[in-house]
Motif scaffolding. Structure first.
Motif, PDB file in Angstrom:
ATOM      1  N   UNK A  42      26.784  91.966  63.317  1.00 37.54           N
ATOM      2  CA  UNK A  42      28.147  91.532  62.988  1.00 37.54           C
ATOM      3  C   UNK A  42      29.154  92.055  64.005  1.00 37.54           C
ATOM      4  N   UNK A  43      28.983  93.309  64.411  1.00 41.88           N
ATOM      5  CA  UNK A  43      29.903  93.895  65.396  1.00 41.88           C
ATOM      6  C   UNK A  43      29.850  93.131  66.716  1.00 41.88           C
ATOM      7  N   UNK A  44      28.657  92.745  67.132  1.00 45.16           N
ATOM      8  CA  UNK A  44      28.488  91.960  68.366  1.00 45.16           C
ATOM      9  C   UNK A  44      29.176  90.603  68.224  1.00 45.16           C
ATOM     10  N   UNK A  45      28.944  89.938  67.096  1.00 43.72           N
ATOM     11  CA  UNK A  45      29.534  88.601  66.895  1.00 43.72           C
ATOM     12  C   UNK A  45      31.058  88.695  66.846  1.00 43.72           C
ATOM     13  N   UNK A  46      31.589  89.694  66.149  1.00 46.00           N
ATOM     14  CA  UNK A  46      33.050  89.815  66.060  1.00 46.00           C
ATOM     15  C   UNK A  46      33.643  90.207  67.415  1.00 46.00           C
ATOM     16  N   UNK A  47      32.938  91.038  68.172  1.00 43.67           N
ATOM     17  CA  UNK A  47      33.404  91.407  69.516  1.00 43.67           C
ATOM     18  C   UNK A  47      33.469  90.162  70.402  1.00 43.67           C
ATOM     19  N   UNK A  48      32.419  89.345  70.360  1.00 44.81           N
ATOM     20  CA  UNK A  48      32.324  88.170  71.231  1.00 44.81           C
ATOM     21  C   UNK A  48      33.341  87.095  70.862  1.00 44.81           C
ATOM     22  N   UNK A  49      33.506  86.838  69.559  1.00 44.61           N
ATOM     23  CA  UNK A  49      34.256  85.659  69.115  1.00 44.61           C
ATOM     24  C   UNK A  49      35.669  85.929  68.603  1.00 44.61           C
ATOM     25  N   UNK A  94      35.967  86.970  73.724  1.00 42.36           N
ATOM     26  CA  UNK A  94      36.292  88.239  74.361  1.00 42.36           C
ATOM     27  C   UNK A  94      36.535  88.022  75.863  1.00 42.36           C
ATOM     28  N   UNK A  95      37.630  88.592  76.392  1.00 39.58           N
ATOM     29  CA  UNK A  95      37.910  88.410  77.823  1.00 39.58           C
ATOM     30  C   UNK A  95      36.832  89.018  78.729  1.00 39.58           C
ATOM     31  N   UNK A  96      35.979  89.868  78.176  1.00 40.13           N
ATOM     32  CA  UNK A  96      34.920  90.494  78.976  1.00 40.13           C
ATOM     33  C   UNK A  96      33.623  89.684  79.022  1.00 40.13           C
ATOM     34  N   UNK A  97      33.635  88.439  78.510  1.00 39.11           N
ATOM     35  CA  UNK A  97      32.390  87.655  78.512  1.00 39.11           C
ATOM     36  C   UNK A  97      31.825  87.481  79.915  1.00 39.11           C
ATOM     37  N   UNK A  98      32.684  87.484  80.912  1.00 41.58           N
ATOM     38  CA  UNK A  98      32.214  87.348  82.291  1.00 41.58           C
ATOM     39  C   UNK A  98      31.300  88.477  82.730  1.00 41.58           C
ATOM     40  N   UNK A  99      31.341  89.583  82.006  1.00 41.02           N
ATOM     41  CA  UNK A  99      30.472  90.722  82.324  1.00 41.02           C
ATOM     42  C   UNK A  99      29.067  90.550  81.748  1.00 41.02           C
ATOM     43  N   UNK A 100      28.879  89.526  80.908  1.00 39.05           N
ATOM     44  CA  UNK A 100      27.561  89.270  80.322  1.00 39.05           C
ATOM     45  C   UNK A 100      26.764  88.452  81.325  1.00 39.05           C
ATOM     46  N   UNK A 101      25.747  89.074  81.881  1.00 41.06           N
ATOM     47  CA  UNK A 101      24.913  88.392  82.879  1.00 41.06           C
ATOM     48  C   UNK A 101      23.448  88.652  82.544  1.00 41.06           C
ATOM     49  N   UNK A 106      25.456  83.540  75.615  1.00 45.90           N
ATOM     50  CA  UNK A 106      26.056  84.881  75.631  1.00 45.90           C
ATOM     51  C   UNK A 106      25.646  85.640  74.374  1.00 45.90           C
ATOM     52  N   UNK A 107      25.776  84.979  73.226  1.00 45.60           N
ATOM     53  CA  UNK A 107      25.427  85.633  71.968  1.00 45.60           C
ATOM     54  C   UNK A 107      23.936  85.969  71.947  1.00 45.60           C
ATOM     55  N   UNK A 108      23.095  85.036  72.384  1.00 47.07           N
ATOM     56  CA  UNK A 108      21.651  85.295  72.459  1.00 47.07           C
ATOM     57  C   UNK A 108      21.368  86.529  73.314  1.00 47.07           C
ATOM     58  N   UNK A 109      22.035  86.611  74.449  1.00 50.89           N
ATOM     59  CA  UNK A 109      21.821  87.718  75.391  1.00 50.89           C
ATOM     60  C   UNK A 109      22.212  89.052  74.745  1.00 50.89           C
ATOM     61  N   UNK A 110      23.356  89.081  74.066  1.00 55.49           N
ATOM     62  CA  UNK A 110      23.807  90.320  73.429  1.00 55.49           C
ATOM     63  C   UNK A 110      22.831  90.758  72.332  1.00 55.49           C
ATOM     64  N   UNK A 111      22.335  89.798  71.554  1.00 58.72           N
ATOM     65  CA  UNK A 111      21.370  90.125  70.500  1.00 58.72           C
ATOM     66  C   UNK A 111      20.059  90.611  71.123  1.00 58.72           C
ATOM     67  N   UNK A 112      19.649  90.001  72.230  1.00 60.03           N
ATOM     68  CA  UNK A 112      18.453  90.473  72.953  1.00 60.03           C
ATOM     69  C   UNK A 112      18.628  91.930  73.375  1.00 60.03           C
ATOM     70  N   UNK A 113      19.804  92.240  73.909  1.00 64.11           N
ATOM     71  CA  UNK A 113      20.065  93.608  74.357  1.00 64.11           C
ATOM     72  C   UNK A 113      20.010  94.577  73.176  1.00 64.11           C
ATOM     73  N   UNK A 114      20.546  94.162  72.039  1.00 63.51           N
ATOM     74  CA  UNK A 114      20.492  94.979  70.828  1.00 63.51           C
ATOM     75  C   UNK A 114      19.026  95.237  70.447  1.00 63.51           C
ATOM     76  N   UNK A 115      18.241  94.171  70.439  1.00 57.65           N
ATOM     77  CA  UNK A 115      16.825  94.279  70.062  1.00 57.65           C
ATOM     78  C   UNK A 115      16.037  95.122  71.069  1.00 57.65           C
ATOM     79  N   UNK A 116      16.508  95.174  72.307  1.00 55.27           N
ATOM     80  CA  UNK A 116      15.822  95.979  73.327  1.00 55.27           C
ATOM     81  C   UNK A 116      16.250  97.439  73.294  1.00 55.27           C
ATOM     82  N   UNK A 117      17.138  97.783  72.328  1.00 50.47           N
ATOM     83  CA  UNK A 117      17.490  99.180  72.155  1.00 50.47           C
ATOM     84  C   UNK A 117      18.669  99.678  72.969  1.00 50.47           C
TER      85      UNK A 117
END
Length: 117
Positions: free
Chosen positions: A34-41, A69-76, A97-108
């Motif tokens: 939820x924190x990731x989704x609210x940060x992104x959107x 989020x204005x920082x979406x450009x940092x998601x690579x 972008x959302x998929x990538x952030x969730x992947x990062x969460x799952x990767x610890x």
């Protein structure tokens, strides 16, 4: 007319549990998702809950997002074999972008890193 990718018309509420499940398998929490989704959107927790309950599709979910989020450009990086920064369709890029952030969460990764702080 081109047919929309199926993900665009899929209810966000049916995708959301998959994000939570992916995170939970790796010992992460629904609250972190939820924190990731609210940060992104820019959705508040309450707005997120309402969007899920209202069964809005993914396209509408992102179209109605209060503020990307204005920082979406940092998601690579790569998700599903595609570099997120190279995705041409703006909606598909937001989904990736959302998929990538969730992947990062799952990767610890630490939340501060995921949220580009």
């Amino acid at each position: 007319m081109d047919k929309k990718p199926r993900i665009f018309i899929t209810p966000f509420g049916s995708v959301y549990p998959l994000y939570v499940q992916k995170a939970a398998k790796k010992g992460r929490t629904k609250e972190e998702v939820d924190e990731i989704i609210t940060w992104l959107t820019g959705y508040s927790g309450e707005q997120l809950r309402r969007a899920i309950d209202a069964e809005v599709d993914v396209e509408t979910f992102f179209a109605q997002a209060p503020r990307m989020n204005p920082s979406v450009g940092l998601i690579t990086g790569v998700v599903c074999g595609v570099r997120v920064e190279d995705v041409a369709d703006p909606l598909m890029q937001k989904i990736r972008y959302l998929d990538k952030l969730i992947d990062e969460l799952a990767k610890g990764k630490k939340m501060a890193s995921i949220l580009r702080r």
